[in-house]
Design a protein around this motif. Sequence first.
Motif, PDB file in Angstrom:
ATOM      1  N   PHE A  64       0.836  -1.193   0.000  1.00 26.81           N
ATOM      2  CA  PHE A  64       0.000   0.000   0.000  1.00 26.81           C
ATOM      3  C   PHE A  64       0.872   1.243   0.000  1.00 26.81           C
ATOM      4  N   ASP A  65       0.550   2.167  -0.894  1.00 22.47           N
ATOM      5  CA  ASP A  65       1.270   3.432  -0.989  1.00 22.47           C
ATOM      6  C   ASP A  65       0.515   4.469  -0.169  1.00 22.47           C
ATOM      7  N   PRO A  66       1.096   4.965   0.936  1.00 20.26           N
ATOM      8  CA  PRO A  66       0.365   5.886   1.815  1.00 20.26           C
ATOM      9  C   PRO A  66       0.051   7.234   1.183  1.00 20.26           C
ATOM     10  N   ARG A  67       0.608   7.484  -0.003  1.00 18.15           N
ATOM     11  CA  ARG A  67       0.255   8.746  -0.663  1.00 18.15           C
ATOM     12  C   ARG A  67      -1.194   8.742  -1.133  1.00 18.15           C
ATOM     13  N   PHE A  68      -1.742   7.563  -1.286  1.00 15.22           N
ATOM     14  CA  PHE A  68      -3.120   7.458  -1.769  1.00 15.22           C
ATOM     15  C   PHE A  68      -4.041   7.046  -0.632  1.00 15.22           C
ATOM     16  N   ARG A  69      -5.319   7.161  -0.900  1.00 14.94           N
ATOM     17  CA  ARG A  69      -6.297   6.772   0.118  1.00 14.94           C
ATOM     18  C   ARG A  69      -6.434   5.265   0.146  1.00 14.94           C
ATOM     19  N   PHE A  70      -6.598   4.753   1.353  1.00 12.46           N
ATOM     20  CA  PHE A  70      -6.809   3.323   1.504  1.00 12.46           C
ATOM     21  C   PHE A  70      -8.117   2.906   0.842  1.00 12.46           C
ATOM     22  N   SER A  71      -9.145   3.715   0.995  1.00 12.78           N
ATOM     23  CA  SER A  71     -10.455   3.366   0.415  1.00 12.78           C
ATOM     24  C   SER A  71     -10.381   3.314  -1.106  1.00 12.78           C
ATOM     25  N   THR A  72      -9.606   4.198  -1.679  1.00 11.95           N
ATOM     26  CA  THR A  72      -9.470   4.189  -3.143  1.00 11.95           C
ATOM     27  C   THR A  72      -8.834   2.895  -3.612  1.00 11.95           C
ATOM     28  N   TRP A  73      -7.803   2.467  -2.886  1.00 13.57           N
ATOM     29  CA  TRP A  73      -7.130   1.214  -3.224  1.00 13.57           C
ATOM     30  C   TRP A  73      -8.091   0.039  -3.072  1.00 13.57           C
ATOM     31  N   LEU A  74      -8.803   0.023  -1.958  1.00 13.62           N
ATOM     32  CA  LEU A  74      -9.742  -1.059  -1.685  1.00 13.62           C
ATOM     33  C   LEU A  74     -10.844  -1.108  -2.748  1.00 13.62           C
ATOM     34  N   PHE A  75     -11.395   0.039  -3.074  1.00 17.47           N
ATOM     35  CA  PHE A  75     -12.476   0.082  -4.054  1.00 17.47           C
ATOM     36  C   PHE A  75     -11.987  -0.271  -5.456  1.00 17.47           C
ATOM     37  N   THR A  76     -10.768   0.079  -5.766  1.00 20.74           N
ATOM     38  CA  THR A  76     -10.215  -0.279  -7.080  1.00 20.74           C
ATOM     39  C   THR A  76     -10.118  -1.788  -7.223  1.00 20.74           C
ATOM     40  N   ILE A  77      -9.621  -2.436  -6.176  1.00 23.35           N
ATOM     41  CA  ILE A  77      -9.526  -3.899  -6.215  1.00 23.35           C
ATOM     42  C   ILE A  77     -10.919  -4.505  -6.298  1.00 23.35           C
ATOM     43  N   ALA A  78     -11.843  -3.954  -5.516  1.00 19.35           N
ATOM     44  CA  ALA A  78     -13.211  -4.488  -5.518  1.00 19.35           C
ATOM     45  C   ALA A  78     -13.866  -4.315  -6.882  1.00 19.35           C
ATOM     46  N   LYS A  79     -13.593  -3.192  -7.504  1.00 14.00           N
ATOM     47  CA  LYS A  79     -14.206  -2.941  -8.816  1.00 14.00           C
ATOM     48  C   LYS A  79     -13.705  -3.937  -9.848  1.00 14.00           C
ATOM     49  N   ARG A  80     -12.394  -4.238  -9.779  1.00 13.45           N
ATOM     50  CA  ARG A  80     -11.855  -5.213 -10.726  1.00 13.45           C
ATOM     51  C   ARG A  80     -12.504  -6.576 -10.508  1.00 13.45           C
ATOM     52  N   LEU A  81     -12.670  -6.921  -9.251  1.00  8.38           N
ATOM     53  CA  LEU A  81     -13.318  -8.193  -8.954  1.00  8.38           C
ATOM     54  C   LEU A  81     -14.760  -8.188  -9.439  1.00  8.38           C
ATOM     55  N   TYR A  82     -15.437  -7.052  -9.280  1.00 10.32           N
ATOM     56  CA  TYR A  82     -16.825  -6.954  -9.719  1.00 10.32           C
ATOM     57  C   TYR A  82     -16.918  -7.093 -11.240  1.00 10.32           C
ATOM     58  N   LEU A  83     -16.022  -6.429 -11.948  1.00  8.40           N
ATOM     59  CA  LEU A  83     -16.073  -6.495 -13.413  1.00  8.40           C
ATOM     60  C   LEU A  83     -15.821  -7.919 -13.895  1.00  8.40           C
ATOM     61  N   ASN A  84     -14.878  -8.608 -13.234  1.00 10.93           N
ATOM     62  CA  ASN A  84     -14.625 -10.001 -13.606  1.00 10.93           C
ATOM     63  C   ASN A  84     -15.853 -10.867 -13.344  1.00 10.93           C
ATOM     64  N   ALA A  85     -16.466 -10.619 -12.174  1.00 10.40           N
ATOM     65  CA  ALA A  85     -17.649 -11.408 -11.830  1.00 10.40           C
ATOM     66  C   ALA A  85     -18.826 -11.055 -12.739  1.00 10.40           C
ATOM     67  N   ALA A  86     -18.945  -9.753 -13.071  1.00 11.57           N
ATOM     68  CA  ALA A  86     -20.067  -9.315 -13.904  1.00 11.57           C
ATOM     69  C   ALA A  86     -20.003  -9.941 -15.289  1.00 11.57           C
ATOM     70  N   ALA A  87     -18.804 -10.178 -15.739  1.00  9.39           N
ATOM     71  CA  ALA A  87     -18.669 -10.798 -17.056  1.00  9.39           C
ATOM     72  C   ALA A  87     -19.217 -12.219 -17.056  1.00  9.39           C
ATOM     73  N   ARG A  88     -19.247 -12.819 -15.860  1.00 10.90           N
ATOM     74  CA  ARG A  88     -19.756 -14.193 -15.772  1.00 10.90           C
ATOM     75  C   ARG A  88     -21.209 -14.250 -15.343  1.00 10.90           C
ATOM     76  N   MET A  89     -21.681 -13.145 -14.665  1.00 11.04           N
ATOM     77  CA  MET A  89     -23.030 -13.171 -14.107  1.00 11.04           C
ATOM     78  C   MET A  89     -24.060 -12.767 -15.132  1.00 11.04           C
ATOM     79  N   LYS A  90     -25.293 -13.290 -14.938  1.00  9.75           N
ATOM     80  CA  LYS A  90     -26.446 -12.789 -15.681  1.00  9.75           C
ATOM     81  C   LYS A  90     -26.815 -11.461 -15.028  1.00  9.75           C
ATOM     82  N   PRO A  91     -27.037 -10.410 -15.827  1.00 11.59           N
ATOM     83  CA  PRO A  91     -27.283  -9.115 -15.211  1.00 11.59           C
ATOM     84  C   PRO A  91     -28.524  -9.137 -14.337  1.00 11.59           C
TER      85      PRO A  91
END
Lengths: 194, 290
Positions: A64-91
């Motif tokens: 973790f780079d303390p220059r950035f917000r922890f929440s931003t880092w967390l949400f970025t990872i979560a978003k990537r996971l969501y996009l991967n999952a969304a590609a597999r999920m029925k909307p």
Amino acid sequence: MNRRQEQRLIERAAAGDRAAAESLIRAHQYSLYAYLLRMSGRPEAAEDIVQEAFVRVLTNLERFDPRFRFSTWLFTIAKRLYLNAAARMKPAYGSDMVDTAGGVGLGPDRPAIAGEVAANATDAIAHALAVLPDVQREVVILFHQLDWPVSVIAQHMDIPVGTVKSHLHRGRRRMREALARCEVRVARVAEVWT
Amino acid sequence: MSNARRDIPRERIPDELVDAYFDHELDEGSRDRLFRGMLADPERAEELARTQRAVGLLREPIDAPDLTESIMARVERRRRFIHPAQRRTVRHWRLVAAGAVLAVVLGLALTQRYAPQFLELAPRPRPITAVVEAGRAEAEQGARQLASTITSVAARATPVADADPNAAGSPAPAAAARPMYSLTLQPGALAGVRTLPPAPKREVLVFGGAGSPGVFRFAHGSGVLFGVDRFAVAGRVGVPDWARAIGAPDDAEDPASLAPFPGTILRVPGIDRFVGDVVEENSSGGPPRR
């Protein structure tokens, strides 16, 4: 919790302090879950992604780079996971659910009790979000639900501030129009909240 | 129409103003203008209210589960979290282990420096210099044998000077009283102790450096070993440092002056060993006899 306090928690968690890790989870899990629920419309998917995102963050705290917000880092990872999952999920948001004045299981004759109004409200907002493209939905959720500043949203989504505002304005407009089409439900919500 | 309504502007509220309001960017004056405009524009006011409701719905609490324990369980499967009290214990023992490793390394380094024999697990192969030293030891022993042989032969030899002292025309210089031997040195070749027959040849052990071939003359009976440095073919003989160190004269013209120093065993570092033919010089001027 200010950023300095959060940074100390991160350092302690990185050093193996279980209590510090739990504090970090409790500080962010609600907003992350709310974000993912609004984005996906699926509570189960939101739970899975929240857990996996925290696991990845907590097992890589030394990166973790303390220059950035922890929440931003967390949400970025979560978003990537969501996009991967969304590609597999029925909307979850079906276009045939939108633009229907009655909504799902509701009619203008049903009495407006508190639980039903809340359910109606949830359905209304879900329908309102469903009409939005992913980018507009995300901007609206981050700004109005999580109170992220426009500049932080721009950094998180890697788009200019002006573009964020443009998405925000259009997103609100479309949500308003979708709510207008669900006039009966909105009126019941208004009865409760006025 | 009331006085209040007469003061209200009738133009439509611009979209930018409404957006700025929901973006939380409106100053107080603009906000007042917005609200006054809404009074005169019910349709616009309804839109704004609907937008406000949508935003309000977004901000309503969500029934979110507490996932803390399940997250920590997953994390601990990948990376264990240690209680702070246990962490102190772990940190302490890590320091002890690190100190022990450091002590071992330091001990090995010091032992290697001051007592390396204790670290040898197997006998080291002897380097070539050890072989050379062994060869030298053998050569010294051979040289001692040579010396004793020379001495015993010299006792039996008849010096030229002891021959007929009345022979006419026979010079009998003091230097010629003892037979002279010449040794022709061939540089670069390996040689060693040559055990020579008792007479007339003498056993010679020669140490020498690389150099031109030359003739080194030595007096019989000296029975010593001597080292040879570079020698010129022309006969000029330089005084090697080893010779000067033990009192050899600076006069290098006469090789005989470099005649052996009795009882002296000399060594010259970085030697080459020469082969040579020891020739007994005929004092009468005849051809040398081998």
